[in-house]
Enzyme design. Structure first.
Site, PDB file in Angstrom:
ATOM      1  N   ASP A  18       0.864  -1.184   0.000  1.00 16.81           N
ATOM      2  CA  ASP A  18       0.000   0.000   0.000  1.00 16.81           C
ATOM      3  C   ASP A  18       0.902   1.237   0.000  1.00 16.81           C
ATOM      4  OD1 ASP A  18      -1.645   2.135   0.711  1.00 16.81           O
ATOM      5  OD2 ASP A  18      -2.831   0.994   2.132  1.00 16.81           O
ATOM      6  N   TYR A  23      -1.947  10.106  -2.859  1.00 16.96           N
ATOM      7  CA  TYR A  23      -2.103  11.330  -3.661  1.00 16.96           C
ATOM      8  C   TYR A  23      -1.116  12.407  -3.184  1.00 16.96           C
ATOM      9  CZ  TYR A  23      -6.699   9.556  -5.284  1.00 16.96           C
ATOM     10  OH  TYR A  23      -7.727   8.826  -5.820  1.00 16.96           O
ATOM     11  N   ARG A  55      -0.481  14.600   9.302  1.00 17.91           N
ATOM     12  CA  ARG A  55      -1.092  13.588  10.184  1.00 17.91           C
ATOM     13  C   ARG A  55      -0.586  13.741  11.617  1.00 17.91           C
ATOM     14  NH1 ARG A  55      -2.113   8.150   6.480  1.00 17.91           N
ATOM     15  NH2 ARG A  55      -2.477   9.352   4.584  1.00 17.91           N
ATOM     16  N   ASP A 110      -3.978   2.396  -5.015  1.00 19.85           N
ATOM     17  CA  ASP A 110      -2.625   2.338  -4.434  1.00 19.85           C
ATOM     18  C   ASP A 110      -2.311   1.052  -3.679  1.00 19.85           C
ATOM     19  OD1 ASP A 110      -4.029   2.768  -2.038  1.00 19.85           O
ATOM     20  OD2 ASP A 110      -2.434   4.018  -1.221  1.00 19.85           O
ATOM     21  N   GLU A 111      -3.128   0.018  -3.884  1.00 22.46           N
ATOM     22  CA  GLU A 111      -2.843  -1.235  -3.189  1.00 22.46           C
ATOM     23  C   GLU A 111      -2.723  -2.382  -4.192  1.00 22.46           C
ATOM     24  OE1 GLU A 111      -5.492  -2.042   0.162  1.00 22.46           O
ATOM     25  OE2 GLU A 111      -6.091   0.054   0.089  1.00 22.46           O
TER      26      GLU A 111
HETATM   27  P1  TTP Z   1      -5.444   5.135   1.184  1.00 20.56           P
HETATM   28  O1  TTP Z   1      -4.439   4.100   0.871  1.00 20.56           O
HETATM   29  O2  TTP Z   1      -6.568   4.803   2.079  1.00 20.56           O
HETATM   30  O3  TTP Z   1      -4.742   6.377   1.853  1.00 20.56           O
HETATM   31  P2  TTP Z   1      -3.321   6.987   1.593  1.00 20.56           P
HETATM   32  O4  TTP Z   1      -2.522   6.202   0.646  1.00 20.56           O
HETATM   33  O5  TTP Z   1      -3.496   8.416   1.244  1.00 20.56           O
HETATM   34  O6  TTP Z   1      -2.676   6.947   3.032  1.00 20.56           O
HETATM   35  P3  TTP Z   1      -2.042   5.732   3.807  1.00 20.56           P
HETATM   36  O7  TTP Z   1      -0.616   6.140   4.072  1.00 20.56           O
HETATM   37  O8  TTP Z   1      -2.845   5.648   5.056  1.00 20.56           O
HETATM   38  O9  TTP Z   1      -2.164   4.511   2.970  1.00 20.56           O
HETATM   39  O10 TTP Z   1      -6.071   5.710  -0.136  1.00 20.56           O
HETATM   40  C1  TTP Z   1      -5.304   5.937  -1.313  1.00 20.56           C
HETATM   41  C2  TTP Z   1      -5.708   7.238  -1.976  1.00 20.56           C
HETATM   42  O11 TTP Z   1      -7.085   7.216  -2.281  1.00 20.56           O
HETATM   43  C3  TTP Z   1      -5.505   8.426  -1.106  1.00 20.56           C
HETATM   44  O12 TTP Z   1      -4.219   8.983  -1.272  1.00 20.56           O
HETATM   45  C4  TTP Z   1      -6.574   9.355  -1.500  1.00 20.56           C
HETATM   46  C5  TTP Z   1      -7.658   8.511  -2.094  1.00 20.56           C
HETATM   47  N1  TTP Z   1      -8.825   8.383  -1.216  1.00 20.56           N
HETATM   48  C6  TTP Z   1     -10.048   8.860  -1.655  1.00 20.56           C
HETATM   49  O13 TTP Z   1     -10.156   9.397  -2.746  1.00 20.56           O
HETATM   50  N2  TTP Z   1     -11.128   8.705  -0.846  1.00 20.56           N
HETATM   51  C7  TTP Z   1     -11.058   8.125   0.375  1.00 20.56           C
HETATM   52  O14 TTP Z   1     -12.074   8.006   1.088  1.00 20.56           O
HETATM   53  C8  TTP Z   1      -9.777   7.644   0.809  1.00 20.56           C
HETATM   54  C9  TTP Z   1      -9.636   6.986   2.149  1.00 20.56           C
HETATM   55  C10 TTP Z   1      -8.707   7.800  -0.020  1.00 20.56           C
HETATM   56 MG    MG Z   2      -2.203   4.120   0.819  1.00 20.55          MG
END
Ligand code: TTP
Ligand code: MG
Length: 555
Positions: A18, A23, A55, A110-111
């Site tokens: 992940d 973004y 954060r 992103d996963e």
């Molecule tokens: P995530 O992997 O949930 O969040 P992240 O990568 O920003 O942070 P983390 O370090 O906790 O993994 O989501 C991936 C991207 O998806 C995130 O950058 C922004 C987008 N997103 C949305 O558009 N809507 C949402 O509700 C969430 C949670 C994320």
């Molecule tokens: Mg992420």
């Protein structure tokens, strides 16, 4: 063990990767000045994500902008409504992983899940001595399972580190990884230590990991709605689910779903990593309120232009177009979302760069869209739309006739069969209304809506050959051949006659091919002969396997 039988006997090694604050990282790469300040990415009224500096002062994903600004007035916000660059990075990550592994499944942007089982087993065969765990380990390690999973997961962690290093060095993105014997545990484990870290969970800690989740909704796959349903049985937390009456749960959800959810609560997940492949549809929507036809055409035109950019990046040729509208009935206040789709002639995309289609082709596509629109919306009466969406589906791979035609014929690519397309074909019973809306895009020609699904001669040849030779499992499917015809060069009347058959080619099959393809084969043969003569070089093995000529060479 076979990937199809991902049992909870710890045989598999799954890695979940992940991207950290995805973004936000992309924005920071675009503008490194943002690296050292609290920054967030906004969409509409929300901060959808933020960097880890933000954060640390309490900004959370999906926080309202107003609240975030209150918490951190110096928070820098970047508008993230254009997903283009995020998508680009997203595909680059999956592509990078696919270089090393066949089984990579995307989840969101992103996963990615990676089934590293076979690589782990391969490495362990030549590995001597005990391995040290790389990264963090969740839970107690004093009573580890002795089925071999401990070493497998440690090897998985070494691979996870390598993949994360590769993503960092090639794409400059930091990531987190979870390593476990199933997807559920790998995903949850990865979120234990963030950012830029990785975590192994051994099977003995599976239940502990599940119980560490703050709520039922945090179990991947359990949405708000399902959790609400579970509440009706008094199941409000993980222990409740673990101790619930399975019969009651089955009555509520059906036996299969009940079993899956019940197992999840113990960290048991039998789902397999499925290679995602390219998306089955590429779409775009806009939730603007619209009441007039000029606005409709304007908005759809805009959506089409943006969609063509995405399709150009994807590299495939769309076969079907789908229009979605959401309209509200003024009297009943009911909102209805409906879609209509129809096949589209792929020759409309016969252009080197689909994002640069000639105006004429755009207008033709628009006329098809407007025709779909008139089927969905009664344009003679006032209407109130709250969303318009366009999507292309059912793609064909774009063949490079010079070098990849053979590959195109042989490979089992992800394309829809003609039978599927026929089922959704949208010009039969529902013929367009007679009354055309007053738009220049609207014409009544059906030439660009693909009508014929009749087998081509070539398709029949291939089908016959397929039946004749049961071992010919590599024969192309109907659509690939149809596409081949569509993309082959235009023939002139002279060229229709007497194209010589290249030596070594199967003349019988060659003669049954369309002339344009015969000509292409002949030209290719001539070119390769000239090359050999000119350079007095023997053809390399690679070029030999890649020529379309080889397709016809007798074996
Ligand atoms: P995530 O992997 O949930 O969040 P992240 O990568 O920003 O942070 P983390 O370090 O906790 O993994 O989501 C991936 C991207 O998806 C995130 O950058 C922004 C987008 N997103 C949305 O558009 N809507 C949402 O509700 C969430 C949670 C994320
Ligand atoms: Mg992420």
């Amino acid at each position: 063990m076979d990937n199809e039988q991902c049992l909870d006997n710890h045989s598999n090694t799954i890695i979940h990767i992940d991207v950290d604050c995805f973004y936000a990282q992309v924005e920071m790469l675009r503008n490194p000045d943002l690296n050292n300040v609290p920054m967030g990415v906004s969409q509409k009224r929300f901060v959808v994500t933020c960097n880890y500096i933000a954060r640390s002062v309490g900004i959370k994903k999906m926080m309202l902008i107003t609240e975030a600004k209150e918490k951190c007035p110096e928070l820098v916000l970047i508008n993230g409504e254009d997903l283009h660059d995020y998508r680009q990075y997203s595909y680059k990550i999956t592509e990078l992983l696919l270089h090393s592994f066949n089984l990579v499944e995307r989840l969101g942007l992103d996963e990615n899940f990676i089934d590293a089982t076979s690589e782990v087993n391969k490495r362990l065969q030549v590995c001597e001595g005990n391995l040290d765990p790389v990264g963090n380990v969740f839970g107690d390690t004093s009573d580890l399972c002795d089925c071999g999973c401990t070493e497998r997961l440690k090897m998985g962690a070494i691979i996870a580190q390598e993949l994360r290093d590769k993503i960092k060095s090639e794409l400059k993105l930091t990531t987190c990884a979870g390593i476990a014997h199933n997807k559920l545990l790998a995903k949850i484990a990865g979120s234990r230590h963030k950012p830029n870290q990785q975590t192994i969970v051994f099977p003995n800690s599976a239940v502990e990991l599940m119980l560490s989740l703050p709520s039922l909704t945090k179990i991947p796959g359990l949405g708000q709605k399902l959790c609400k349903d579970l509440e009706t049985l008094g199941i409000t937390n993980l222990e409740d689910l673990q101790n619930c009456d399975l019969t009651q749960l089955s009555n509520l959800l059906g036996p299969e779903k009940a079993r899956v959810i019940y197992d999840l609560s113990f960290g048991i997940d039998r789902s397999v990593v499925k290679t995602t492949g390219k998306p089955q549809s590429i779409g775009i929507e806009d939730s603007k309120h619209i009441t007039a036809e000029t606005e409709v055409t304007e908005k759809l035109h805009e959506l089409l232009s943006r969609l063509l950019l995405l399709v150009a990046e994807d590299g495939r040729i769309p076969r079907t177009i789908r229009l979605t509208v959401r309209q509200t009935n003024k009297t009943s206040r009911l909102t209805v979302r409906e879609s209509r789709q129809c096949n589209i002639n792929p020759s409309l995309f016969n252009c080197k760069d689909i994002s640069q289609l000639p105006e004429h082709n755009i207008n033709k596509i628009m006329s098809i869209i407007m025709r779909l629109f008139s089927k969905l919306v009664d344009t003679q009466r006032p209407y109130h739309l709250s969303l318009l969406g366009l999507a292309f589906t059912k793609f064909l791979e774009k063949p490079n006739i010079r070098s990849t035609l053979t590959k195109f014929l042989y490979n089992n690519m992800e394309v829809q069969s003609i039978t599927d397309i026929e089922n959704k074909y949208d010009t039969g019973k529902n013929s367009p209304k007679d009354s055309s809306p007053s738009t220049s895009y609207f014409d009544n020609s059906d030439s660009d809506i693909e009508q014929s699904t009749k087998k081509s001669k070539m398709e029949n040849i291939i089908a016959r050959r397929r039946i004749q030779n049961s071992e010919d499992c590599e024969s192309p499917c109907k659509l690939k051949v149809a596409d081949l015809r569509l993309n082959s060069i235009e023939k002139s009347s002279d060229e229709n006659q007497n194209v010589p058959c290249p030596p070594n080619a199967d003349e019988k099959v060659f003669r049954e091919l369309p002339n344009d393809l015969q000509l292409e084969l002949w030209k290719e043969y001539k070119k390769s002969r000239e090359r050999i003569e000119g350079e007095s070089l023997i053809r390399t093995k690679k070029s030999k396997t890649n020529t379309i000529l080889n397709y016809l060479v007798k074996r």
